[in-house]
Design an enzyme around this catalytic site. Structure first.
Site, mmCIF file in Angstrom:
data_model
loop_
_atom_site.group_PDB
_atom_site.id
_atom_site.type_symbol
_atom_site.label_atom_id
_atom_site.label_comp_id
_atom_site.label_asym_id
_atom_site.label_seq_id
_atom_site.Cartn_x
_atom_site.Cartn_y
_atom_site.Cartn_z
ATOM 1 N N LYS A 154 61.003 154.583 86.699
ATOM 2 C CA LYS A 154 61.539 156.112 86.348
ATOM 3 C C LYS A 154 60.643 156.825 85.359
ATOM 4 O O LYS A 154 60.250 157.890 85.683
ATOM 5 C CB LYS A 154 63.056 155.817 85.680
ATOM 6 C CG LYS A 154 63.800 155.546 86.498
ATOM 7 C CD LYS A 154 65.358 155.854 85.692
ATOM 8 C CE LYS A 154 66.495 155.241 86.487
ATOM 9 N NZ LYS A 154 67.728 155.073 85.539
ATOM 10 N N HIS A 214 70.313 135.171 115.068
ATOM 11 C CA HIS A 214 69.050 135.187 116.025
ATOM 12 C C HIS A 214 68.022 135.758 115.540
ATOM 13 O O HIS A 214 67.003 136.563 115.891
ATOM 14 C CB HIS A 214 69.682 135.975 117.258
ATOM 15 C CG HIS A 214 70.899 135.420 117.674
ATOM 16 N ND1 HIS A 214 70.864 134.577 119.122
ATOM 17 C CD2 HIS A 214 72.187 135.448 117.419
ATOM 18 C CE1 HIS A 214 72.290 134.266 119.209
ATOM 19 N NE2 HIS A 214 72.826 134.693 118.524
ATOM 20 N N GLU A 221 71.422 143.437 89.798
ATOM 21 C CA GLU A 221 71.030 144.331 88.589
ATOM 22 C C GLU A 221 71.665 143.790 87.385
ATOM 23 O O GLU A 221 71.077 143.960 86.323
ATOM 24 C CB GLU A 221 71.694 145.724 88.851
ATOM 25 C CG GLU A 221 70.730 146.837 88.795
ATOM 26 C CD GLU A 221 71.129 148.329 88.662
ATOM 27 O OE1 GLU A 221 72.377 148.330 88.674
ATOM 28 O OE2 GLU A 221 70.329 149.233 88.744
HETATM 29 O O1 PA5 Z 1 75.110 149.715 87.822
HETATM 30 C C1 PA5 Z 1 74.458 150.707 87.150
HETATM 31 O O2 PA5 Z 1 74.479 150.798 86.160
HETATM 32 C C2 PA5 Z 1 73.500 151.620 88.127
HETATM 33 O O3 PA5 Z 1 73.377 151.031 89.194
HETATM 34 C C3 PA5 Z 1 74.256 152.989 87.912
HETATM 35 O O4 PA5 Z 1 75.297 152.941 88.602
HETATM 36 C C4 PA5 Z 1 73.136 153.842 88.747
HETATM 37 O O5 PA5 Z 1 72.004 153.790 88.339
HETATM 38 C C5 PA5 Z 1 73.733 155.199 88.708
HETATM 39 O O6 PA5 Z 1 73.545 155.726 87.279
HETATM 40 P P1 PA5 Z 1 74.392 157.093 86.967
HETATM 41 O O7 PA5 Z 1 76.058 156.697 87.222
HETATM 42 O O8 PA5 Z 1 74.167 157.110 85.097
HETATM 43 O O9 PA5 Z 1 74.024 158.117 87.518
#
Ligand code: PA5
Length: 406
Positions: A394, A292, A271
């Site tokens: 989303k 394996h 990310e």
């Molecule tokens: O690393 C990040 O920013 C994302 O993976 C969030 O942690 C994830 O989308 C969850 O978001 P939130 O804590 O707003 O529910």
């Protein structure tokens, strides 16, 4: 203490001249990381959690454990992966299932998962920790509603005392919900994103409840934050390999209980860096099982993969029945030989060595990866702290489901 070894061969070889070419860029990145700029508060361990919050969380964890309750942590992505990975790494492989005192939910849309969780809870006492920085994420918000309804049945008058909300200190709709309903509120700093939040109340409460010594973990991270050069070196090595055509990094572990740590690493790097059509694709590789399986590709497939191999120097030993060494020693011999063989097949390995699986070493490791992930994004000239690529799906989900919710 973390050290790095490189096992490379011809195409994947990293020269001193290549590394030296990053000198100026690294100076800039170092200055940026120490600047307290936007979304950078994780880099100063003194700003991730206040002493008051730590004391509050320890008291809360004590209360939860003294009532023999299970903590249901509801969150997704950066809101749960770190704590889950450490709980798993520190647990015994086999222990009485009923001893599990932290259970994670809200990271999928499986109704069966929640129904089974409710069945499992039976007469057991529980608390809910709903963790969402934004307070608007689909999966955890639905899991929270479901588990809250169940809590209302189990504790008709007292359920608010069993709900803990962890959310952003500013702007989250959950701030008002917590105040209105009388839930225990923990806030996380505005300037720390989800995947960099493990050492904030997001990770610290679940870790305290499952018995992790968070003081030692914070100490490890703080000590390592004094010298970030090795993490920058790792970021540079990955970047050099990327520009040589190595587009995939396989995080390779030799102890199965570290598989969730690999998932945490994958989320952190994926990310942080995979955006604007750039970035190394992070995958998890659990050995020796995968020798394996995808081991065939790593040795002999296209030259697009390198490995980040995690070596734990000291593990719980168990003697082999027919040789004068332990399983742990044999595992490390296999690690070395596999990395050497893969290098010969043009799959380079960056081996990260840590002493053992404990709080201090994991504090160091977490901080090391935070710095390396963010620095790698700067080297790719992308923002480490946003995730524009998750918005499109989303929108489409929202469009299709907007009439379903009331
Ligand atoms: O690393 C990040 O920013 C994302 O993976 C969030 O942690 C994830 O989308 C969850 O978001 P939130 O804590 O707003 O529910």
């Amino acid at each position: 203490m973390i050290t790095i070894d490189y096992l490379t061969h011809s195409a994947g070889h990293i020269t001193k001249a290549e590394v030296d070419a990053y000198k100026d860029k690294l100076q800039d990145i170092k200055a940026k990381l120490h600047s307290h700029g936007p979304m950078l508060d994780w880099s100063d361990i003194d700003t991730t959690i206040t002493p008051e919050q730590l004391a509050d969380i320890k008291a809360l964890a004590k209360k939860i454990n003294s009532t023999h309750s299970i903590l249901i942590v509801i969150g997704v992505g950066g809101s749960y992966l770190g704590a889950e990975s450490i709980q798993k790494a520190f647990n015994k492989y086999f222990s009485d299932f009923n001893d599990r005192n932290v259970i994670f939910a809200g990271y999928n849309l499986s109704g069966e998962y929640l129904r089974s969780l409710i069945e499992y809870l039976g007469n057991k006492n529980f608390y809910i920790n709903y963790i969402s920085k934004s307070g608007t994420t689909l999966e955890p918000s639905l899991a929270f509603e479901t588990m809250l309804n169940y809590a209302k049945q189990r504790y008709p008058k007292k359920y608010p005392q069993r709900v803990i909300i962890t959310t952003n200190e500013k702007g989250s709709p959950l701030l008002d919900v917590a105040k209105k309903e009388g839930y225990h509120l923990l806030t996380m700093p505005e300037n720390i994103g989800g995947r960099y939040s493990l050492l904030t109340p997001v990770g610290v409460l679940p870790l305290c409840v499952c018995g992790v010594n968070v003081d030692d973990m914070l100490r490890g991270a703080r000590d390592w934050s004094q010298n970030i050069d090795l993490a920058l070196e790792y970021a540079v090595a990955r970047d050099i390999l990327y520009h040589k055509g190595y587009k995939v990094d396989a995080f390779t572990i030799y102890e199965p209980k570290l598989s969730d740590l690999a998932s945490w690493w994958q989320q952190l790097f994926g990310e942080t860096q995979g955006k604007h059509k750039k970035g190394i694709f992070p995958i998890c590789n659990v050995n020796t099982a995968n020798l394996h399986s995808i081991g065939q590709y790593l040795q002999d497939g296209e030259d697009i993969i390198f490995e980040t191999v995690l070596r734990i120097k000291h593990l719980d030993d168990f003697k082999l029945p027919n040789a004068d060494i332990s399983y742990a020693d044999l595992n490390m011999i296999v690690l070395d030989q596999v990395a050497t063989a893969h290098a010969m097949g043009n799959t380079p390995s960056i081996v990260i060595n840590i002493d053992k699986i404990d709080e201090y070493n994991f504090g160091e490791l977490v901080y090391f990866f935070f710095v390396a992930a963010a620095a790698g994004a700067y080297l790719l000239d992308v923002n480490p702290f946003d995730q524009p690529g998750v918005e499109k799906y989303k929108q489409l989900v929202k469009q299709k489901t907007k009439e379903l919710f009331h």
